[in-house]
Design a protein around this motif. Sequence first.
Motif, PDB file in Angstrom:
ATOM      1  N   GLY A  71       0.791  -1.225   0.000  1.00 39.12           N
ATOM      2  CA  GLY A  71       0.000   0.000   0.000  1.00 39.12           C
ATOM      3  C   GLY A  71       0.821   1.271   0.000  1.00 39.12           C
ATOM      4  N   GLU A 129      -1.974   2.402  -9.517  1.00 43.39           N
ATOM      5  CA  GLU A 129      -1.778   1.264  -8.625  1.00 43.39           C
ATOM      6  C   GLU A 129      -1.131   0.117  -9.388  1.00 43.39           C
ATOM      7  N   THR A 149       1.331   2.068  -4.889  1.00 47.19           N
ATOM      8  CA  THR A 149       0.920   3.139  -5.805  1.00 47.19           C
ATOM      9  C   THR A 149       2.135   3.939  -6.235  1.00 47.19           C
TER      10      THR A 149
END
Length: 158
Positions: A71, A129, A149
């Motif tokens: 993430g 992403e 990302t």
Amino acid sequence: MDALRRGWIGLALFFAALILMPILVFGYDKNQPQQHAAATATLTATDRVVTAAPAPPPAATPLAFTGIRPGERISGFRTIRVVSTGYSGPLEFVLNGPIAPYRLDLGQPPYVFNPHVGGWQTSEVPNGEYTLTAIPTQVANDHTSITFTVSNDTGVNG
């Protein structure tokens, strides 16, 4: 006469079950995934059945990403590695995202995702992403993935 008729119906159902059971069992068995390792063995004692459990599948190859967290928002130059405590064979990296899948094959450690010398220049890909997957090619059905990302600053300072 009625009892005789019920007897014939029961006998007919019994023979139908004898004929259909092997067809159903073999048809079911063909649709199941094949086990190449140990099969389940059944031993019959006088009044109980003892079943030996099949051997567990081999443990997955322990792979872990370093240089990036799940993430995470990244930009610029990145050195992303995969470390393993039990695998030293060929490894394939696959990068998926807003680009066509990018593949990178490495024959042996160190496993560094390096589309550029020493690492990866994220400004070469569009923002968005991405998922990076590491696949040990000598281990069937094993891989590890990480999603992150890419967010490169595209603004111009004036």
